[in-house]
Design an enzyme around this catalytic site. Structure first.
Site, PDB file in Angstrom:
ATOM      1  N   HIS A   4     -13.742  26.481  80.044  1.00 12.55           N
ATOM      2  CA  HIS A   4     -13.375  26.390  78.630  1.00 12.55           C
ATOM      3  C   HIS A   4     -11.952  25.831  78.500  1.00 12.55           C
ATOM      4  O   HIS A   4     -11.208  25.755  79.484  1.00 12.55           O
ATOM      5  CB  HIS A   4     -13.465  27.781  77.990  1.00 12.55           C
ATOM      6  CG  HIS A   4     -13.990  27.744  76.580  1.00 12.55           C
ATOM      7  ND1 HIS A   4     -13.729  26.705  75.714  1.00 12.55           N
ATOM      8  CD2 HIS A   4     -14.758  28.618  75.862  1.00 12.55           C
ATOM      9  CE1 HIS A   4     -14.319  26.940  74.548  1.00 12.55           C
ATOM     10  NE2 HIS A   4     -14.956  28.086  74.612  1.00 12.55           N
ATOM     11  N   ALA A   5     -11.595  25.452  77.281  1.00 15.59           N
ATOM     12  CA  ALA A   5     -10.234  24.968  77.039  1.00 15.59           C
ATOM     13  C   ALA A   5      -9.235  26.091  77.366  1.00 15.59           C
ATOM     14  O   ALA A   5      -9.511  27.271  77.117  1.00 15.59           O
ATOM     15  CB  ALA A   5     -10.089  24.545  75.579  1.00 15.59           C
ATOM     16  N   SER A   6      -8.084  25.709  77.893  1.00 14.06           N
ATOM     17  CA  SER A   6      -7.132  26.691  78.430  1.00 14.06           C
ATOM     18  C   SER A   6      -6.541  27.610  77.365  1.00 14.06           C
ATOM     19  O   SER A   6      -6.004  28.667  77.697  1.00 14.06           O
ATOM     20  CB  SER A   6      -5.982  25.973  79.138  1.00 14.06           C
ATOM     21  OG  SER A   6      -6.490  25.253  80.218  1.00 14.06           O
ATOM     22  N   GLU A  50     -19.971  14.542  74.642  1.00 11.59           N
ATOM     23  CA  GLU A  50     -19.822  14.676  73.179  1.00 11.59           C
ATOM     24  C   GLU A  50     -18.340  14.538  72.894  1.00 11.59           C
ATOM     25  O   GLU A  50     -17.577  15.488  73.092  1.00 11.59           O
ATOM     26  CB  GLU A  50     -20.320  16.053  72.712  1.00 11.59           C
ATOM     27  CG  GLU A  50     -21.780  16.329  72.978  1.00 11.59           C
ATOM     28  CD  GLU A  50     -22.706  15.537  72.071  1.00 11.59           C
ATOM     29  OE1 GLU A  50     -22.211  14.804  71.184  1.00 11.59           O
ATOM     30  OE2 GLU A  50     -23.915  15.627  72.261  1.00 11.59           O
ATOM     31  N   TRP A  84     -11.696  23.825  72.344  1.00 11.00           N
ATOM     32  CA  TRP A  84     -11.282  25.055  71.651  1.00 11.00           C
ATOM     33  C   TRP A  84     -11.704  25.081  70.190  1.00 11.00           C
ATOM     34  O   TRP A  84     -11.589  26.095  69.534  1.00 11.00           O
ATOM     35  CB  TRP A  84      -9.745  25.172  71.728  1.00 11.00           C
ATOM     36  CG  TRP A  84      -9.102  23.867  71.362  1.00 11.00           C
ATOM     37  CD1 TRP A  84      -8.690  22.900  72.235  1.00 11.00           C
ATOM     38  CD2 TRP A  84      -8.895  23.336  70.054  1.00 11.00           C
ATOM     39  NE1 TRP A  84      -8.238  21.798  71.548  1.00 11.00           N
ATOM     40  CE2 TRP A  84      -8.351  22.041  70.203  1.00 11.00           C
ATOM     41  CE3 TRP A  84      -9.106  23.813  68.762  1.00 11.00           C
ATOM     42  CZ2 TRP A  84      -8.032  21.227  69.123  1.00 11.00           C
ATOM     43  CZ3 TRP A  84      -8.795  23.006  67.681  1.00 11.00           C
ATOM     44  CH2 TRP A  84      -8.264  21.723  67.872  1.00 11.00           C
ATOM     45  N   ASN A  85     -12.155  23.942  69.629  1.00 16.15           N
ATOM     46  CA  ASN A  85     -12.246  23.910  68.157  1.00 16.15           C
ATOM     47  C   ASN A  85     -13.397  24.726  67.573  1.00 16.15           C
ATOM     48  O   ASN A  85     -13.270  25.283  66.491  1.00 16.15           O
ATOM     49  CB  ASN A  85     -12.219  22.470  67.624  1.00 16.15           C
ATOM     50  CG  ASN A  85     -13.369  21.639  68.091  1.00 16.15           C
ATOM     51  OD1 ASN A  85     -14.013  21.969  69.089  1.00 16.15           O
ATOM     52  ND2 ASN A  85     -13.653  20.563  67.406  1.00 16.15           N
ATOM     53  N   SER A 126     -12.143  15.168  74.163  1.00 14.69           N
ATOM     54  CA  SER A 126     -11.586  13.864  73.812  1.00 14.69           C
ATOM     55  C   SER A 126     -12.216  12.761  74.669  1.00 14.69           C
ATOM     56  O   SER A 126     -12.770  13.025  75.736  1.00 14.69           O
ATOM     57  CB  SER A 126     -10.075  13.894  74.060  1.00 14.69           C
ATOM     58  OG  SER A 126      -9.841  14.190  75.422  1.00 14.69           O
ATOM     59  N   GLU A 183      -8.431   8.835  66.026  1.00 14.04           N
ATOM     60  CA  GLU A 183      -9.023  10.039  65.454  1.00 14.04           C
ATOM     61  C   GLU A 183      -7.883  10.924  64.943  1.00 14.04           C
ATOM     62  O   GLU A 183      -6.955  11.234  65.693  1.00 14.04           O
ATOM     63  CB  GLU A 183      -9.814  10.783  66.537  1.00 14.04           C
ATOM     64  CG  GLU A 183     -10.436  12.062  66.023  1.00 14.04           C
ATOM     65  CD  GLU A 183     -11.182  12.853  67.103  1.00 14.04           C
ATOM     66  OE1 GLU A 183     -10.771  12.797  68.279  1.00 14.04           O
ATOM     67  OE2 GLU A 183     -12.170  13.506  66.760  1.00 14.04           O
ATOM     68  N   CYS A 237     -14.988  17.307  65.203  1.00 19.41           N
ATOM     69  CA  CYS A 237     -15.343  15.943  65.618  1.00 19.41           C
ATOM     70  C   CYS A 237     -16.138  15.234  64.528  1.00 19.41           C
ATOM     71  O   CYS A 237     -16.033  14.030  64.366  1.00 19.41           O
ATOM     72  CB  CYS A 237     -16.126  15.984  66.915  1.00 19.41           C
ATOM     73  SG  CYS A 237     -17.526  17.102  66.849  1.00 19.41           S
TER      74      CYS A 237
END
Ligand code: NAP
Length: 455
Positions: free
Chosen positions: A153-155, A226, A128-129, A205, A357, A260
């Site tokens: 995609h991210a939820s 990635e 999502w970032n 992640s 992280e 990241c």
């Protein structure tokens, strides 16, 4: 699947996930679309990408607002992300053909060459970032090479996922060459196992990376990963303290610290560490935290409540282990997932801010007695994505670059991604590369052709 505005905690929209049957129908349609898409002249595929760039720019304000509302990115940065996505499409429209052109090989008595042929439907599991850029940096080269794309995609950014599918449709990509699958992460294994899916790329992640590569391994499907980073920002004894601290604060807080390749560990020569810490605190305090739709805002909310809680837990554990909190480091009391930008000093190995992280506006200052110790500390991380070295003596800084275990090293510059530069990491930051001529070849069949001219 719910989109919640992280600036005010209000629900923006709810989306019904696909049933397994609907999902498989879409994958089947994608496989059929591949058979004709791969045969289209590459110039036609490039023309579709140019149109996608134009549609991105036309919808820039609407898309930027959607990004900001779904994940909290300050609006100026959302606009820049739309523009960058358009540039990525144009870059591959312009150069993609030369990157996958047949490459002659030297061979006595026969004509031999390499072809970069497409491989089929490629699944992208995305975070999502950078909800637009991450997808376009995968999709532009992949589609240009003749593959078709499936997006999970991210939820929390389903609105962006559907908007991207719309952009490809408007750009006259044939139906099902780019498909958004609204599914949960628990269904990713089934999609990878689907016989039509040939490969998978994941940005996210390291935990998600391990899970995806395990499943893909079982099915012998190629992966590009990635993953996360804990980038070192190495400040040598002869660096200019003020300007370097300014760059450091910027490197740490881009995208409200949720990048990241954000610098996360500031490894500073002990002779200037006090001055650097003071300058860094001043820079972090200057940042304006607030409504991400306000163009004066530098730092918005974190994307979800759990991400803010996790970040705060990392700060608290680091302080309990002996780090000194110089500024910030607390949740801001208001609706929304805001966090006060923080500087932790005297961070050492074994502390959360060193070992893990930190995905938010938290800078960890680590002191080193000389270059050797700085390099040693930089490499004492599970991650190896980006790194930067700062010094008034450019040659001195550049001499250290081969010793740093990361996929990218920048000297006197913040680590950034650009379509012209290969992007990716080593160790727990993943493997494979995106972008440039190298990225586009990851999802091609590098085919050796031998032609015996004797009939
Ligand atoms: P995440 O939880 O790993 O999610 C990323 C994507 O993977 C989402 O689509 C997520 O779906 C899916 N996912 C999660 N667990 C999965 C599993 N076990 N199997 C299959 N898919 C799974 O990461 P995030 O919190 O969204 O993003 C932040 C992380 O991404 C950070 O570590 C950051 O450094 C990394 N990142 C890396 C890069 C890079 O280029 N190296 C760029 C940006 C971000 P759901 O949303 O449905 O859970």
């Amino acid at each position: 699947m719910k989109s919640v505005n992280p600036a005010n905690e209000e629900t923006l929209a709810e989306y019904a996930p696909l049933s397994p049957g609907e999902r498989d129908i879409r994958i089947g349609e994608s496989a059929s679309a591949y058979e004709s898409w791969r045969r289209r002249p590459i110039a036609e595929r490039a023309a579709c990408l140019r149109r996608a760039a134009a549609h991105l720019r036309e919808a820039k304000h609407e898309l930027a607002k959607l990004v900001t509302q779904e994940m909290g990115k300050p609006i100026r940065q959302s606009e820049a992300e739309v523009e960058k996505s358009a540039v990525g499409c144009e870059y591959y429209a312009e150069h993609g053909e030369s990157f996958v052109a047949p490459q002659p090989l030297e061979f006595d008595g026969a004509r031999t060459y390499l072809r970069y042929d497409p491989i089929g439907p490629v699944l992208a599991v995305m975070p999502w970032n950078f909800p637009l850029w991450q997808v376009f940096r995968f999709a532009a080269p992949t589609l240009l090479a003749g593959n078709v794309a499936l997006l999970k995609h991210a939820s929390n950014v389903s609105g962006c996922a559907l908007a991207i599918e719309r952009i490809f449709r408007l750009a006259e990509f044939p139906p099902s060459t780019f498909t958004t699958l609204l599914i949960g992460s628990n269904e990713v294994a089934d999609v990878i196992a689907h016989p039509a899916v040939r490969a998978v790329t994941l940005t996210g992640s390291d935990a998600a990376g391990r899970s995806v590569s395990r499943v893909a391994g079982e099915h012998l499907k190629k992966t590009v990963l990635e993953l996360g980073g804990s980038d070192p920002f190495i400040v040598l004894a002869d660096a200019d303290v003020e300007s370097t601290a300014r760059a450091a604060a910027q490197a740490r807080t881009l995208n409200s610290g949720q990048s990241c390749i954000a610098a996360k560990r500031f490894i500073v020569h002990e002779s200037i560490a006090d001055a650097f810490a003071e300058a860094m605190v001043a820079e972090m305090r200057k940042l304006r935290v607030g409504d991400p739709l306000d163009s004066a805002t530098d730092v918005g909310p974190l994307a979800r409540a759990d991400l803010r809680d996790d970040l705060h837990d990392q700060v608290e554990r680091s302080v309990q282990a002996g780090a000194k909190l110089l500024t910030g480091g607390r949740a801001i009391e208001s609706p929304g997932f805001f966090y006060e930008p923080a500087v932790l000093d005297r961070v050492t190995m074994g502390m959360a801010a060193f070992d893990e992280e930190t995905f938010g506006p938290v800078a960890a200052i680590i002191r080193a007695s000389d270059d050797d110790e700085a390099i040693e500390l930089a490499n004492r991380s599970a991650f190896g994505l980006g790194a930067s070295v700062w010094s008034r003596d450019v040659e001195h800084a550049e001499r250290l670059t081969p010793r740093i275990d990361s996929g990218m090293v920048f000297v006197n510059e913040i680590v950034k991604s650009d379509p012209r530069l290969p992007f990716g990491g080593v160790k727990d930051s993943g493997y494979g590369r995106e972008l440039s001529n190298i990225g586009i070849r990851e999802f091609t069949n590098v085919k050796t052709v031998w032609v015996n001219n004797r009939a």
